[in-house]
Scaffold this motif. Structure first.
Motif, PDB file in Angstrom:
ATOM      1  N   ARG A  33      18.288  -1.905  -4.148  1.00 45.57           N
ATOM      2  CA  ARG A  33      17.109  -1.772  -4.379  1.00 45.57           C
ATOM      3  C   ARG A  33      16.685  -3.000  -5.500  1.00 45.57           C
ATOM      4  N   GLU A  34      15.813  -3.723  -4.933  1.00 46.16           N
ATOM      5  CA  GLU A  34      15.330  -5.137  -5.441  1.00 46.16           C
ATOM      6  C   GLU A  34      13.960  -5.008  -6.245  1.00 46.16           C
ATOM      7  N   GLU A  35      13.937  -5.163  -7.365  1.00 44.63           N
ATOM      8  CA  GLU A  35      12.858  -5.120  -8.231  1.00 44.63           C
ATOM      9  C   GLU A  35      11.936  -6.439  -7.914  1.00 44.63           C
ATOM     10  N   LEU A  36      10.487  -6.191  -7.593  1.00 43.66           N
ATOM     11  CA  LEU A  36       9.708  -7.068  -7.289  1.00 43.66           C
ATOM     12  C   LEU A  36       8.679  -7.395  -8.298  1.00 43.66           C
ATOM     13  N   VAL A  37       8.123  -6.380  -8.783  1.00 41.66           N
ATOM     14  CA  VAL A  37       7.014  -6.486  -9.950  1.00 41.66           C
ATOM     15  C   VAL A  37       6.764  -5.303 -10.463  1.00 41.66           C
ATOM     16  N   THR A  38       6.327  -5.520 -12.072  1.00 37.23           N
ATOM     17  CA  THR A  38       5.797  -4.262 -12.726  1.00 37.23           C
ATOM     18  C   THR A  38       4.268  -4.727 -13.390  1.00 37.23           C
ATOM     19  N   LEU A  39       3.610  -3.916 -12.949  1.00 41.62           N
ATOM     20  CA  LEU A  39       2.177  -3.955 -13.174  1.00 41.62           C
ATOM     21  C   LEU A  39       1.629  -2.725 -14.125  1.00 41.62           C
ATOM     22  N   VAL A  40       0.642  -2.867 -14.669  1.00 43.11           N
ATOM     23  CA  VAL A  40       0.072  -1.837 -15.456  1.00 43.11           C
ATOM     24  C   VAL A  40      -1.416  -1.330 -14.914  1.00 43.11           C
ATOM     25  N   GLY A  60       8.670  -3.204   5.817  1.00 43.39           N
ATOM     26  CA  GLY A  60       9.987  -2.604   5.157  1.00 43.39           C
ATOM     27  C   GLY A  60       9.631  -1.564   4.540  1.00 43.39           C
ATOM     28  N   GLN A  61      10.850  -0.894   3.793  1.00 42.19           N
ATOM     29  CA  GLN A  61      10.940   0.001   3.045  1.00 42.19           C
ATOM     30  C   GLN A  61      10.727  -0.381   1.487  1.00 42.19           C
ATOM     31  N   TYR A  62       9.805   0.420   0.856  1.00 42.38           N
ATOM     32  CA  TYR A  62       9.612   0.199  -0.679  1.00 42.38           C
ATOM     33  C   TYR A  62       9.529   1.406  -1.353  1.00 42.38           C
ATOM     34  N   GLU A  63       9.875   1.223  -2.712  1.00 41.08           N
ATOM     35  CA  GLU A  63       9.544   2.534  -3.693  1.00 41.08           C
ATOM     36  C   GLU A  63       8.389   1.792  -4.644  1.00 41.08           C
ATOM     37  N   PRO A  89       8.926   8.714  -8.260  1.00 40.66           N
ATOM     38  CA  PRO A  89       9.157   7.630  -7.336  1.00 40.66           C
ATOM     39  C   PRO A  89       8.674   7.938  -6.050  1.00 40.66           C
ATOM     40  N   ILE A  90       7.813   7.336  -5.493  1.00 40.60           N
ATOM     41  CA  ILE A  90       7.243   7.478  -4.184  1.00 40.60           C
ATOM     42  C   ILE A  90       7.751   6.334  -3.021  1.00 40.60           C
ATOM     43  N   ARG A  91       8.747   6.650  -2.365  1.00 42.79           N
ATOM     44  CA  ARG A  91       9.191   5.858  -1.336  1.00 42.79           C
ATOM     45  C   ARG A  91       8.441   5.791   0.164  1.00 42.79           C
ATOM     46  N   PHE A  92       8.280   4.781   0.774  1.00 37.62           N
ATOM     47  CA  PHE A  92       7.322   4.642   1.655  1.00 37.62           C
ATOM     48  C   PHE A  92       7.574   3.289   2.735  1.00 37.62           C
ATOM     49  N   GLY A  93       7.305   3.398   3.868  1.00 33.82           N
ATOM     50  CA  GLY A  93       7.377   2.313   4.827  1.00 33.82           C
ATOM     51  C   GLY A  93       6.180   1.624   5.241  1.00 33.82           C
ATOM     52  N   MET A  94       6.370   0.241   5.295  1.00 30.72           N
ATOM     53  CA  MET A  94       5.139  -0.556   5.759  1.00 30.72           C
ATOM     54  C   MET A  94       5.571  -1.186   7.024  1.00 30.72           C
ATOM     55  N   SER A  95       5.160  -0.736   8.375  1.00 26.57           N
ATOM     56  CA  SER A  95       5.739  -1.327   9.381  1.00 26.57           C
ATOM     57  C   SER A  95       4.434  -2.330  10.188  1.00 26.57           C
ATOM     58  N   ASP A  96       3.213  -2.453   9.696  1.00 26.34           N
ATOM     59  CA  ASP A  96       2.210  -3.205  10.225  1.00 26.34           C
ATOM     60  C   ASP A  96       1.993  -4.420   9.280  1.00 26.34           C
ATOM     61  N   PRO A  97       2.512  -5.549   9.916  1.00 27.41           N
ATOM     62  CA  PRO A  97       2.454  -6.945   8.920  1.00 27.41           C
ATOM     63  C   PRO A  97       1.117  -7.386   8.645  1.00 27.41           C
ATOM     64  N   GLU A  98      -0.127  -6.967   9.261  1.00 27.59           N
ATOM     65  CA  GLU A  98      -1.311  -7.242   8.922  1.00 27.59           C
ATOM     66  C   GLU A  98      -2.303  -5.988   8.331  1.00 27.59           C
ATOM     67  N   ALA A  99      -1.657  -5.055   8.028  1.00 28.23           N
ATOM     68  CA  ALA A  99      -2.443  -3.940   7.474  1.00 28.23           C
ATOM     69  C   ALA A  99      -2.465  -3.697   5.888  1.00 28.23           C
ATOM     70  N   HIS A 100      -3.501  -3.301   5.228  1.00 23.84           N
ATOM     71  CA  HIS A 100      -3.856  -2.834   3.938  1.00 23.84           C
ATOM     72  C   HIS A 100      -3.098  -1.584   3.828  1.00 23.84           C
ATOM     73  N   TYR A 101      -2.047  -1.410   3.085  1.00 21.54           N
ATOM     74  CA  TYR A 101      -1.281  -0.046   2.568  1.00 21.54           C
ATOM     75  C   TYR A 101      -1.870   0.171   1.083  1.00 21.54           C
TER      76      TYR A 101
END
Length: 118
Positions: A33-40, A60-63, A89-101
């Motif tokens: 589990r790699e932390e990428l960013v924290t925002l408010v 990939g898979q994210y949380e 925590p919300i875990r989800f996958g992003m499979s489309d490299p060009e989509a807005h999630y």
């Protein structure tokens, strides 16, 4: 065009955007589990920038970890400890490299829901 990730947090108990809620994005790889960013969140319940902008987007898979307890305490909605909802925590996958999630969170002191938004 590369994809990107956004969120929007609404406080359903108060009927307003959830301003000041801390959110951390993690990339998941098996047990890692790699932390990428924290925002408010801002006054509109959104982050001022994309959580994962196009320049750094990868499928990939994210949380997303929403620090609901901190927000509920700050807004006087927390109730007694231990809180029913603290970190969401919300875990989800992003499979489309060009989509807005878009992963919104509808939050109250005793419930939450999410969906893939647009």
């Amino acid at each position: 065009m590369a994809g990107w990730l956004t969120t929007h947090v609404l406080d359903t108990a108060r009927g307003c955007p959830a301003e000041g809620l801390s959110i951390t994005l993690y990339r998941l790889d098996g047990d890692r589990r790699e932390e990428l960013v924290t925002l408010v969140t801002n006054s509109d319940g959104r982050t001022d920038s994309h959580i994962l902008p196009a320049e750094t987007f990868h499928t990939g898979q994210y949380e997303l970890l929403f620090r609901a307890g901190e927000y509920l305490r700050a807004t006087g909605q927390a109730g007694a400890d231990p809180l029913f909802l603290d970190e969401v925590p919300i875990r989800f996958g992003m499979s489309d490299p060009e989509a807005h999630y878009h992963v919104p969170l509808l939050l109250s002191p005793f419930a939450y829901s999410t969906y893939r938004g647009s």
